[in-house]
Each structure stands twice: as C-alpha cells, then as structure tokens.
Design an enzyme around this catalytic site. Structure first.
Site, PDB file in Angstrom:
ATOM      1  N   GLU A   1     -38.402  25.400  11.376  1.00 33.28           N
ATOM      2  CA  GLU A   1     -38.250  24.135  12.081  1.00 33.28           C
ATOM      3  C   GLU A   1     -39.071  24.112  13.363  1.00 33.28           C
ATOM      4  OE1 GLU A   1     -35.347  21.164  11.090  1.00 33.28           O
ATOM      5  OE2 GLU A   1     -37.261  21.782  10.239  1.00 33.28           O
TER       6      GLU A   1
ATOM      7  N   THR B   1     -41.776  14.556  13.847  1.00 38.05           N
ATOM      8  CA  THR B   1     -40.707  14.900  14.778  1.00 38.05           C
ATOM      9  C   THR B   1     -41.265  15.267  16.144  1.00 38.05           C
ATOM     10  OG1 THR B   1     -39.352  15.706  12.939  1.00 38.05           O
ATOM     11  CG2 THR B   1     -38.726  16.411  15.155  1.00 38.05           C
TER      12      THR B   1
END
Length: 315
Positions: free
Chosen positions: A133, A186
């Site tokens: 991530e 993101t």
C-alpha cells in the site's frame, strides 16, 4: 516450515475504505468484486510476477504492490528459502477507489501464508500488505487491507503498531458502488487534504465514528444513518468527482442509509438496509449518472464476511 501445497488460487475482495467518517481507520469488504491471484512456490528465492491481465501495471517486483508485499512476507518467513511465482487477474481497476492495490497486496500475503502452512496471523499479514500500500499511495495505511484480510467491517485502532478490530456487521447491511470510468490516484487525492482541522470538526467526526460503530454493534440503522457523515475529508475530495452531489441526492431519495466517497474516489458508495433497497439505490444512481457524459459501472450486494479465500481456478 510445513508446506500445505505448492499452488493456490485466491480471490481478494474489493473494499470500501473510510466509510465516510472513519478516514484511514474503517473499512468494509465487498462481495462479488475482487482480484484473482495464482500463486506457485518456486525453488528460486524471491517474488516473480509473470503475468498481469486486466490492467497495465509493472511486472517488476519492486514496482508492483504484490511484489513488495510478497517480499516483505518472504523476508520474515524463517525456514523457507524458496520464492513464489504470481499471476494476477486485475478485476479491480487501479485508481478506482475500491482497494485495487490492497487486494493484490493482501491476496499475495494471504496466499503465501496458506501455501507455507500459516506461519503468520492476520495482524502480521496486514503489516506485510501495508508495504504494498505504501508503494501505491505513499502512505502505509491499513483501512483497505484490513477488511480484505478479515472480512466484514474492520477498525484500525492503530497503524504503528498495527492493531485491527472486527466490527459487528448486521446481516441486512448491503452496499452499492458506482465507479465513474476515470482514474483518481490515491497519492493525488491525498495531496488535496489539509494537515490540520478545527477542533469543532474533529469533535463532530469523532462522534460520528463512535456513533457508527455503536450503531453497527446494536444494529440501530437509524444511528448508522445519522453517523455516515464526513465533515472533514469529503467536502474537499468530492470536488474531484463529477456529479457527486447529484448522486448523493439520488441515493438518499431512494432510501440509502448514507452516501459517500469510497476510499480516495472516484468510486462512490451507499449503504442500505436490505437487498431490495440496495437494488433501488443502485438503479437510482445509474439513472442519475446517465445524464453525465462519463461511462460508469455499478455493483450492489451484501458485505463479504469471508475476506480473502481460496478458489478453484477453473470457476
């Protein structure tokens, strides 16, 4: 280290992060949408990503979230000197806001754990997946990998050290997702966020988080509905999503408990009480977005309570 098998195919679900008020701490696993990963142990050390379908993403280990997460796992797996070969079927579009990078990261480490006889618990796997991530978003957050691994709804009490709790998920809770066919990274969506907030907004947001968790445990759908409010992140990020206000009005008019941005967007979500309402809300969202000249996909269904699981690769 006792190996169960040498090959495994896993389904890693898409997820909704934040659930409006729970920025970086709350997440929910979706049913019916996810990546498929094929893993095979190899005598050669390291992670080899041999094929990716469905998305144009790098095969290089150090540039792929599955590769980064897999290497973190292998470095911690004492007693195993080999590696793993991975093929990824990307069924979650990167930059969609429903946990694409988390599915590949978490699916890789969950699958490796199964292949090697489950030497690690779910909290450890969450830590490995967060490494992936960090590559995707620039921040090692767990609000997507937690529900992917644990299933249902999860709360990340702390990221350092990682502390994840399961939150009760009412049987009748359903989710709707509308994904505008645009990409919103993101890392880019994080750049628009403020680094400080007024105390009054913080107090309101904390109240909503507490109210939402309480409503879920007590199955008080009125409290759930009142708590699905984001007064900090959504006012900024919603400006990046075409038609956001129109979609919100349509979802709430059709009976949604609440409406908001899924993760960093551009996908938006609604939670509903029951399958019939979920279908009605999904229709209303589609009708509202038909007037906007942007292609989209729709999905609605129950919450995925299993998280990641192994599947027959021929199904």
């Amino acid at each position: 280290m006792k190996m169960k098998t040498e090959k495994l195919t896993v389904f890693a679900p898409a997820t909704i992060a934040n659930l409006s008020c729970g920025f970086d701490v709350l997440g929910l696993a979706l049913d019916g949408i996810g990546d498929i990963l094929h893993l095979e142990l190899t005598p050669e050390p390291g992670v080899s990503i041999t094929r990716v379908t469905g998305a144009d993403i790098p095969l290089e280990t150090d540039r792929n979230v599955a590769g980064i997460a897999g290497m973190a796992f292998l470095e911690a797996a004492t007693g195993y000197s080999g590696g793993v070969r991975i093929e990824i079927e990307k069924r979650i579009a990167p930059g969609s806001g429903i946990g694409s990078s988390a599915a590949s990261s978490a699916g890789t480490v969950w699958g490796l754990n199964q292949l090697l006889g489950e030497p690690f618990g779910l909290p450890d796997l969450g830590g490995f997946a967060m490494k992936g991530e960090a590559l995707a978003s620039g921040a090692a957050h767990a609000d997507n990998v937690a529900p992917a691994l644990y299933g249902g709804i999860t709360l990340v009490r702390s990221s350092h050290p990682l502390d994840i709790a399961r939150v009760h998920c009412p049987e009748a809770l359903h989710a709707c997702i509308l994904h505008p066919q645009i990409e919103l990274k993101t890392s880019d969506a994080r750049k628009v966020l403020r680094t400080s907030i007024p105390l009054s907004k913080g107090i309101r947001q904390w109240g909503n988080v507490g109210g939402l968790v309480t409503g879920l445990f007590t199955e008080d759908f009125g409290l759930i509905s009142r708590s699905l409010e984001d007064c900090i992140i959504e006012p900024v990020r919603s400006l990046l999503i075409p038609g956001f206000d129109t979609l919100r009005e349509a979802a709430l008019a059709a009976g949604a408990l609440g409406f908001g941005i899924s993760g960093s967007g551009p996908s938006v979500y609604a939670l509903t009480h029951g399958a019939d309402t979920a279908e009605a809300v999904s229709r209303a969202l589609g009708k509202a977005y038909d007037a906007i000249d942007i292609p989209y996909t729709l999905h609605h269904g129950p919450v995925n309570r299993r998280g990641i699981y192994s599947i027959n690769p021929n199904t």
